[in-house]
Design an enzyme around this catalytic site. Structure first.
Site, PDB file in Angstrom:
ATOM      1  CG  ASP A   1      44.494  15.899 -37.440  1.00 41.59           C
ATOM      2  OD1 ASP A   1      44.618  15.075 -38.264  1.00 41.59           O
ATOM      3  OD2 ASP A   1      43.608  17.310 -37.598  1.00 41.59           O
TER       4      ASP A   1
ATOM      5  CG  ASP B   1      41.106  19.912 -39.377  1.00 42.07           C
ATOM      6  OD1 ASP B   1      41.763  19.423 -39.472  1.00 42.07           O
ATOM      7  OD2 ASP B   1      42.106  21.089 -39.702  1.00 42.07           O
TER       8      ASP B   1
ATOM      9  CG  ASP C   1      40.596  15.013 -40.334  1.00 38.43           C
ATOM     10  OD1 ASP C   1      39.122  16.113 -40.468  1.00 38.43           O
ATOM     11  OD2 ASP C   1      40.884  15.723 -38.936  1.00 38.43           O
TER      12      ASP C   1
END
Ligand code: ADP
Ligand code: MG
Length: 618
Positions: A316, A510, A514
């Site tokens: 990400d 993080d 996600d």
């Protein structure tokens, strides 16, 4: 030593004395048999019982069965001294094993020496020392220099530096000021802190981590499953081989039964797979413990195994490869002035936890008048829509502007991430914010490549040009931009479909919006998790600090652990094979059999302990 172990030790000592007495006594015939049977009952009674109980349960072939058949067989051949001795040494070996396992668990617990033993709580103006579990959220605790922080909380008063090494493996202390969050398990170094507890002990970071490490051994790795499956075929196979050994040569070549039966019994004793059964889970346990010393929490042996053969890593962007602390570089209003546009954005974003929103609030720098806000909704991967003074305010990317039909929204000539703002569907302008790559992000990509990762991919919801420039700067092979959280899952599915047999894909995020991707990858890695619950829940591997180079550390630790596991499998099976062959050929007696088994176990256990030893980097 536990009570059970102490009891076994006493039984061994008593049996040993009786055994020597039985050997020394001038007995013949039935009295001699009786004497040895008594010793046998003392030392091997429980093994016989276990074997019988397991047979009734349908689990015929296990170590207990092997030992029972071999020793009872020896007694039948009137080899009383040997039959009893095999049992005696088997029990000594078992005791040693259980002691070693207990010791290594203890040493992991000691390494993870983060459990606070007390908290000083302020109640009615009095300070009291209590168990951390007795403190409720919202109470005030006092932490003196040198003390371990017992619960998560927010500093009300006092400044200090805090040593997070036990959690993150990072040696540099963190400065702590009023308003900062402190994390349980860290050590307060220099000043007295008054802290308002934000979570009770059971929810605090320290007890979550301890739970995680303690539960990790319940998730079995493939190697452990292999051992279980292996034992299922192996044990019956050796029993039938022994049977053949006892019966075939005498029948076919007319040799004496007793010598072949004895060989078969020796063969059975040798075949006991204790070393394997014990050392493999122990190696994984050691690897998990060693990793946690470096601030890498692995939720199970299966994930260590998956990590070791990672060849595709997807990242990400925001908060993972970049700092996620944006600076406002320009405010371009088209209807109002700069202050007003920034204030509006900060207000609309005030309930969001996204790094973008945090930076806007910081740039605004003044009190946020929440009473003007009557509704707020976050649209993951796009922005927020809030009602301010009765008007609908949208703040987010171009996609969001498009979806609410705000006309006139356009890209900015400046590099960076744009937050566009519209009020009641009328475009108001945009704020350009810039994020920078983490200092070790490029190094992390290089290290992964050295470790044999052949494909690195960045997934981001940010604009294409931002994605491109970050990917180029860090040396990432591919990037996919302007993705909604759902798109990230479908890109990941495509990457998963594109990898080769035996390869694994890791996704590093993080933990902010996600979680679905973390769950879908072969290994989901969450970073910067100090204090973030969502990330700890969703990921398979949790990096306590937010350094991307830790990913390579995790892979290295995983590989070392697997190397040790493989060494143990090869070594234990190799020695077994040789001694089995010698036993079948009549060249190894029962004594050799017992000593080889205990010896292999000891060496395999010592080797497994090496997995614990991973030097945290600073
Ligand atoms: P990444 O995939 O890089 O981690 P996200 O999926 O969190 O980024 O967000 C993608 C994009 O959506 C951001 O670049 C931004 O344009 C927009 N966005 C998301 N959340 C917000 C927010 N709270 N405020 C403004 N814009 C946002
Ligand atoms: Mg993100």
């Amino acid at each position: 030593m536990t009570r059970k172990q102490r009891k076994t030790l006493w039984r061994i000592l008593i049996a040993a004395v009786l055994y020597i007495a039985a050997l020394a006594a001038p007995l013949e015939g039935l009295p001699r048999l009786t004497a040895f049977l008594i010793v046998y009952a003392v030392i091997g009674g429980d093994i016989l019982l276990k074997a019988v109980r397991n047979i009734i349960r349908g689990q015929v072939f296990d170590e207990n069965f092997l030992m029972s058949v071999a020793t009872v067989g020896a007694m039948c051949l009137e080899e009383y001294a040997e039959g009893v001795a095999v049992m005696l040494f088997y029990q000594i070996g078992e005791l040693f094993q259980s002691y070693a396992v207990g010791k290594s668990r203890q040493s992991i617990a000691a390494l993870m020496d983060i459990r606070p033993d007390h908290a000083t709580v302020e109640r009615d103006g009095q300070q009291q020392q209590v168990d951390p579990e007795e403190v409720a959220a919202g109470e005030i605790i006092i932490i003196r220099p040198g003390e371990r922080i017992p619960l998560d909380g927010i500093v009300e008063e006092g400044t200090s530096s805090v040593d997070t090494a036990a959690l993150t493996g990072e040696s540099l202390p963190r400065e702590t000021l009023p308003g900062h969050e402190v994390i349980s398990g860290c050590v307060n170094l220099s000043g007295v802190l008054r802290v308002r507890v934000s979570r009770e002990y059971g929810q605090s970071t320290v007890s979550r981590i301890l739970d995680l490490v303690e539960n990790s051994s319940s998730r079995k790795s493939k190697s452990e499953h292999f051992i279980t499956r292996f034992a299922k075929y192996y044990t019956p196979a050796v029993v039938f081989a022994a049977l053949a050994l006892a019966v075939l040569p005498p029948l076919l070549f007319g040799q004496s039964f007793s010598s072949w039966v004895e060989r078969a019994l020796t063969f059975l004793v040798i075949s006991c797979p204790c070393a394997l059964v014990i050392s493999i889970p122990l190696s994984f346990f050691g690897g998990i413990g060693g990793a946690s010393r470096s601030g890498i929490l692995v939720k199970g042996g299966n994930y260590l195994e998956a990590l070791a053969s990672v060849s595709v890593v997807a990242f990400d962007k925001t908060g993972t490869l970049t700092r996620g602390s944006f600076e406002v570089v320009a405010v371009h209003p088209e209807q109002t002035d700069e202050r007003e546009l920034l204030g509006l954005a900060a207000l609309a974003e005030s309930y969001s936890d996204h790094p973008i929103s945090r930076s806007l609030k910081e740039a605004w720098g003044r009190e946020i008048e929440r009473e003007r806000l009557s509704d707020a909704e976050e649209i993951p991967g796009q922005g927020v829509i809030a009602v301010v003074d009765g008007k609908r305010v949208a703040a987010g990317n171009l996609r969001l502007m498009e979806s609410i039909g705000a006309e006139g929204a356009h890209e900015c000539h400046l590099p960076g991430t744009a937050v566009h703002i519209a009020v009641d569907g009328v475009y108001q302008g945009h704020i350009i914010i810039a994020d920078v790559a983490k200092p070790d992000a490029a190094e992390a990509i290089r290290e992964l490549r050295t470790l044999g990762v052949r494909r690195t991919v960045m997934l981001t919801g940010d604009a294409r040009k931002v994605g491109e420039s970050v990917a180029r700067e860090l040396g990432i092979d591919e990037y996919y931009a302007e993705l909604l959280p759902g798109d990230k899952v479908s890109v990941l599915e495509r990457l998963l479909a594109g990898k080769k047999e035996g390869e694994n894909l890791a996704f590093v995020g993080d933990g902010i919006n996600d979680a679905p991707v973390l769950g879908r990858a072969d290994v989901g890695i969450a970073m910067g998790a100090l204090g973030s619950d969502a990330a700890i829940e969703a990921a398979d591997v949790v990096l306590m600090d937010d350094k991307p180079t830790r990913i390579a550390d995790a892979v290295r630790i995983a590989r070392k652990t697997l190397r040790i596991v493989r060494q143990n499998i090869v070594f234990a099976l190799g020695v077994k094979a040789v001694v089995l062959a010698l036993g079948a050929a009549g060249l190894a007696n029962m004594w050799a059999a017992v000593f080889s088994d205990v010896g292999v176990s000891v060496i395999a256990i010592l080797n497994a302990m090496r997995a614990l030893d991973t030097r945290p980097r600073t």
